[in-house]
Design an enzyme around this catalytic site. Structure first.
Site, short mmCIF file in Angstrom:
data_model
loop_
_atom_site.label_atom_id
_atom_site.label_comp_id
_atom_site.label_asym_id
_atom_site.label_seq_id
_atom_site.Cartn_x
_atom_site.Cartn_y
_atom_site.Cartn_z
N ARG A 204 96.34 48.48 36.55
CA ARG A 204 95.23 49.42 36.83
C ARG A 204 94.45 48.93 38.05
NH1 ARG A 204 90.89 48.58 34.19
NH2 ARG A 204 91.87 48.33 32.17
N TYR B 216 88.02 74.08 47.15
CA TYR B 216 88.97 74.22 46.04
C TYR B 216 88.22 74.50 44.72
CZ TYR B 216 92.14 72.77 42.35
OH TYR B 216 92.87 72.72 41.19
N LYS C 133 99.85 67.62 47.21
CA LYS C 133 100.20 68.65 48.18
C LYS C 133 101.15 68.06 49.25
CE LYS C 133 97.53 71.29 45.76
NZ LYS C 133 96.74 70.41 44.94
C1 LIG Z 1 91.96 71.27 48.84
C2 LIG Z 1 92.19 70.68 47.48
N1 LIG Z 1 91.45 69.63 47.10
C3 LIG Z 1 91.62 69.06 45.89
C4 LIG Z 1 92.55 69.54 44.99
C5 LIG Z 1 92.70 68.86 43.65
O1 LIG Z 1 93.85 68.09 43.64
P1 LIG Z 1 94.75 67.82 42.32
O2 LIG Z 1 95.26 69.15 41.86
O3 LIG Z 1 95.80 66.89 42.82
O4 LIG Z 1 93.84 67.21 41.31
C6 LIG Z 1 93.35 70.62 45.36
C7 LIG Z 1 94.34 71.16 44.40
O5 LIG Z 1 94.81 72.28 44.56
C8 LIG Z 1 93.16 71.22 46.63
O6 LIG Z 1 93.89 72.27 47.02
#
Ligand SMILES: Cc1ncc(COP(=O)(O)O)c(C=O)c1O
Length: 380
Positions: free
Chosen positions: A46, A98, A195
């Site tokens: 961890r 997001y 992503k």
């Molecule tokens: C721009 C953006 N930030 C943060 C996140 C959150 O990431 P995660 O889904 O890996 O927790 C996403 C997820 O779609 C995103 O598109």
């Protein structure tokens, strides 16, 4: 070393024991100590593990940062940043962010005594007006998701620092190939590694990169204390993904620009949001802050929400799914999918229309993607 060379070599040295050109995946949860009071570089996974550490070294080198940290998801990374704050502190954030970040900021943090003001961060004067003496964090997303708004990172860094606050920048949509926020004065870069860094729709992960080693140390302490770390298999997949990041992002961006231009000329399309288009309000800033317009395009079709739904349910190559940034092209309706956690009034107020369609442009050929959209769009 150039970006793509760093992506392949930094933190990915051949295994000194076997000579294996790809470092092994270290699955161990614990590490044997030479004696009770001394550890090797690692003691418990961890806190740190060789495979995650390799990825973190590459990420720090790509963003130009002092320290990078790998998390179990993008949200775990974002949450860790918010743990730098205490009761009574204030966050200024964007409206084009997001949906999961919106949910954390608006539905979780207020219960812990942290207040949040959301403004259109593409308007720097709105950010300046929102900052108060209690502001400890300015959180921006550029390009924004799903409207692809562009926020002036350098201006926000100046405002945040003048107020004694940190600037954190979610550049998941840009990746370090297109924008490196630390170069514009940001303190923290955040990525959903799920992503582009992974790039193949086969893992969940997140990352933070800091300009300053002390801040990186503090975030590492919080990460270890709270536990949302990236596992070794995901770390390996991210390291592999990074090796082709530049090629993928540049190729996908080139296709996205051609699709955005084509959509802008389509009679059934009333609005296209893409920073690479001259018509985009943030185009000039995007050209200063980004190496290309990115791989995400959103647009609105003429007619009802039902018409938009029919479009996203009719494509064959563009798969109907949330997420973005992988080699496969995706299509979705943010209002009911990626941004479904927004309160509907708040979502509409910030311009995320019920019928807005978001594309994540993958690595397929432009002609095939264009033909797929052409067959799904109304012919009027
Ligand atoms: C721009 C953006 N930030 C943060 C996140 C959150 O990431 P995660 O889904 O890996 O927790 C996403 C997820 O779609 C995103 O598109």
């Amino acid at each position: 070393m150039q970006f793509r060379t760093r992506a392949i070599h930094v933190g990915q040295e051949p295994d000194p024991v076997s000579g294996a050109i790809v470092p092994p995946i270290h699955v161990a949860s614990t590490f044997v100590q030479p004696d009770a009071s001394m550890t090797t570089a690692y003691d418990y996974a961890r806190t740190g593990s060789p495979t995650r550490h390799g990825l973190e070294s590459t990420l720090a080198a790509l963003e130009g940062g002092a320290r990078a940290l790998g998390f179990a998801s993008g949200m775990a990374a974002t949450h860790c940043v918010t743990q730098l704050l205490s009761v009574g502190d204030h966050i200024v954030t964007g409206t084009d962010i997001y949906g999961g970040t919106w949910r954390l900021f608006n539905r979780v943090l207020p219960d812990h005594g942290i207040t949040v003001t959301a403004v259109d961060t593409s308007d720097s004067s709105a950010v300046a007006r929102a900052v108060t003496p209690a502001t400890k964090l300015v959180w921006i997303e550029s390009p924004g998701n799903p409207l692809l708004s562009i926020t002036d990172i350098a201006a926000c860094a100046q405002m945040a620092h003048a107020a004694g606050a940190l600037l954190a920048c979610d550049t998941t949509l840009a990746t370090p190939v297109l924008t490196r926020p630390l170069e514009f004065g940001a303190d923290i870069v955040m990525h959903s590694a799920t992503k582009f860094i992974g790039g193949h729709s086969d893992l969940l992960g997140g990352a933070l990169v800091t300009r300053d080693a002390e801040l990186g140390k503090r975030l590492h302490w919080l990460q270890n204390a709270t536990g949302g770390v990236m596992g070794p298999f995901e770390s390996f997949l991210c390291s592999r993904g990074l090796k082709t990041l530049e090629l993928r992002v540049l190729a996908q961006s080139a296709t996205a620009l051609r699709l955005a231009e084509w959509l802008a000329g389509h009679p059934a399309v009333v609005k296209v949001h893409y920073p690479g288009l001259v018509s985009h309000p943030g185009h000039a800033l995007a050209m200063r802050q980004m190496a290309a317009g990115g791989t995400i395009v959103s647009f609105e079709v003429r007619g009802s929400v039902a018409e938009a739904r029919r479009v996203v349910e009719s494509t064959r190559l563009f798969q109907l799914a949330v997420s973005l940034g992988a080699v496969e092209s995706l299509i979705e309706i943010p209002a009911v999918m990626s941004h479904g956690s927004y309160a509907p009034e708040a979502r509409r107020a910030v311009g995320i229309a019920d019928g807005l369609i978001r594309l994540s442009v993958g690595l397929e050929a432009f002609e095939d993607l264009r033909d797929d959209l052409a067959s799904a769009l109304p012919r009027s």
